[in-house]
Scaffold this motif. Structure first.
Motif, mmCIF file in Angstrom:
data_model
loop_
_atom_site.group_PDB
_atom_site.id
_atom_site.type_symbol
_atom_site.label_atom_id
_atom_site.label_comp_id
_atom_site.label_asym_id
_atom_site.label_seq_id
_atom_site.Cartn_x
_atom_site.Cartn_y
_atom_site.Cartn_z
ATOM 1 N N GLU A 256 0.863 -1.183 0.000
ATOM 2 C CA GLU A 256 0.000 0.000 0.000
ATOM 3 C C GLU A 256 0.897 1.229 0.000
ATOM 4 O O GLU A 256 1.793 1.359 0.844
ATOM 5 C CB GLU A 256 -0.917 -0.009 1.215
ATOM 6 N N LEU A 257 0.637 2.134 -0.954
ATOM 7 C CA LEU A 257 1.513 3.287 -1.160
ATOM 8 C C LEU A 257 0.743 4.598 -1.055
ATOM 9 O O LEU A 257 -0.478 4.645 -1.268
ATOM 10 C CB LEU A 257 2.171 3.207 -2.541
ATOM 11 N N SER A 258 1.469 5.654 -0.769
ATOM 12 C CA SER A 258 0.918 7.009 -0.800
ATOM 13 C C SER A 258 1.847 7.870 -1.651
ATOM 14 O O SER A 258 3.056 7.925 -1.392
ATOM 15 C CB SER A 258 0.829 7.580 0.619
ATOM 16 N N ARG A 259 1.284 8.520 -2.681
ATOM 17 C CA ARG A 259 2.118 9.339 -3.562
ATOM 18 C C ARG A 259 2.577 10.595 -2.828
ATOM 19 O O ARG A 259 1.787 11.269 -2.160
ATOM 20 C CB ARG A 259 1.357 9.709 -4.833
ATOM 21 N N VAL A 260 3.864 10.918 -2.958
ATOM 22 C CA VAL A 260 4.454 12.044 -2.251
ATOM 23 C C VAL A 260 3.810 13.357 -2.672
ATOM 24 O O VAL A 260 3.584 14.246 -1.852
ATOM 25 C CB VAL A 260 5.984 12.089 -2.492
ATOM 26 N N SER A 261 3.458 13.487 -3.945
ATOM 27 C CA SER A 261 2.964 14.765 -4.462
ATOM 28 C C SER A 261 1.591 15.138 -3.949
ATOM 29 O O SER A 261 1.321 16.300 -3.662
ATOM 30 C CB SER A 261 2.935 14.727 -5.995
ATOM 31 N N ASP A 262 0.681 14.161 -3.814
ATOM 32 C CA ASP A 262 -0.702 14.503 -3.455
ATOM 33 C C ASP A 262 -1.365 13.516 -2.502
ATOM 34 O O ASP A 262 -2.545 13.650 -2.188
ATOM 35 C CB ASP A 262 -1.555 14.614 -4.725
ATOM 36 N N GLY A 263 -0.606 12.515 -2.019
ATOM 37 C CA GLY A 263 -1.167 11.564 -1.065
ATOM 38 C C GLY A 263 -2.068 10.511 -1.675
ATOM 39 O O GLY A 263 -2.709 9.751 -0.937
ATOM 40 N N GLU A 264 -2.135 10.434 -3.018
ATOM 41 C CA GLU A 264 -3.000 9.436 -3.651
ATOM 42 C C GLU A 264 -2.588 8.031 -3.220
ATOM 43 O O GLU A 264 -1.417 7.679 -3.214
ATOM 44 C CB GLU A 264 -2.930 9.553 -5.173
ATOM 45 N N TRP A 265 -3.603 7.224 -2.870
ATOM 46 C CA TRP A 265 -3.362 5.875 -2.365
ATOM 47 C C TRP A 265 -3.302 4.892 -3.524
ATOM 48 O O TRP A 265 -4.040 5.002 -4.491
ATOM 49 C CB TRP A 265 -4.479 5.504 -1.403
ATOM 50 N N LEU A 266 -2.408 3.900 -3.413
ATOM 51 C CA LEU A 266 -2.218 2.947 -4.497
ATOM 52 C C LEU A 266 -1.839 1.592 -3.910
ATOM 53 O O LEU A 266 -1.118 1.515 -2.919
ATOM 54 C CB LEU A 266 -1.111 3.437 -5.435
ATOM 55 N N GLU A 267 -2.351 0.525 -4.524
ATOM 56 C CA GLU A 267 -1.991 -0.845 -4.160
ATOM 57 C C GLU A 267 -1.294 -1.487 -5.344
ATOM 58 O O GLU A 267 -1.823 -1.486 -6.448
ATOM 59 C CB GLU A 267 -3.241 -1.674 -3.818
ATOM 60 N N VAL A 268 -0.103 -2.060 -5.116
ATOM 61 C CA VAL A 268 0.638 -2.686 -6.219
ATOM 62 C C VAL A 268 1.345 -3.935 -5.725
ATOM 63 O O VAL A 268 1.578 -4.123 -4.525
ATOM 64 C CB VAL A 268 1.686 -1.710 -6.825
#
Length: 231
Positions: free
Chosen positions: A113-125
């Motif tokens: 589970e990730l959070s993008r540094v630029s805008d906090g968008e959540w992502l699962e990869v």
């Protein structure tokens, strides 16, 4: 005084925990409240003799226990890039293992589970989609040193170069104001340049190449103007 009887099981015996039908080895024997109790597989719980039976003497159904060793490549706080997301940076905020078992097949998937540094968008990869940029210990320092200050609103490629210039100018101004020494400013810009060079060699992203050009111009300006840079 009544002589204490010997324990029924000894350390190293393979036993069945009859209430669960699971198998383990005796790892400790204790005398407690006038009776022997047994530790199995170094667990925190203790079993009395009536709850155990030697595997060689057990005629009930034994449940198989599977031990799975998972080697994780990334950990919480790590800074990573994701396949298909260009130069965007993400932080690992969690991970889990999904275990799949079928009659003819078996595998384990590690999901991050990730959070993008630029805008906090959540992502699962999946693990295979990630590339480590910096570990958790150095991630924040890495971001600050590179000056990767992302805007909340998504911008076109054509506007990225002026923003990068502004970031470098801001870093230059703050460094001059704080240090007041030309050598330290040049060393700082050289560090940033070298970090971006490594990123460019790894990912071949033109944005990194642009930053390198801007930094070189700043360094040239500092040298030619004897350290009197204009912000």
């Amino acid at each position: 005084m009544t002589k204490r009887k010997k324990p029924k099981y000894k350390i190293g015996d393979t036993v069945v925990i009859t209430i669960y039908g699971t198998v383990g080895r005796v790892t400790d024997v204790k005398w407690l409240d006038g009776a022997y109790v047994y530790e199995v597989n170094k667990s925190h719980g203790l079993f009395n003799e009536s709850a155990l039976e030697l595997l060689s003497e057990y005629d009930g159904k034994v449940l198989e226990q599977e031990q799975i060793d998972i080697e994780y490549k990334f950990f919480i706080g790590d800074l990573v890039q994701v396949s298909g997301y260009g130069a965007d940076l993400f932080k690992v905020i969690g991970f889990r293992t999904e275990i799949w078992r079928y009659k003819e097949d078996a595998w384990e998937d590690v999901i991050y589970e990730l959070s993008r540094v630029s805008d906090g968008e959540w992502l699962e990869v999946g693990e295979e989609e990630l590339t480590l940029v910096a570990d958790a210990e150095s991630a924040d320092t890495f971001i600050q040193k590179l000056g990767l200050l992302y805007l909340v609103n998504k911008q076109d490629k054509t506007t990225k170069s002026p923003n990068i210039q502004n970031m470098v100018r801001k870093a230059e101004f703050e460094e001059i104001s704080r240090k007041k020494e030309k050598k330290e400013l040049i060393d700082n810009l050289l560090d940033i340049f070298n970090d971006y060079r490594i990123l460019y060699e790894l990912f071949q992203d033109q944005e990194y190449y642009q930053v390198m050009r801007v930094i070189l111009k700043k360094l040239e300006s500092l040298v030619n103007n004897d350290g009197k840079s204009h912000v």
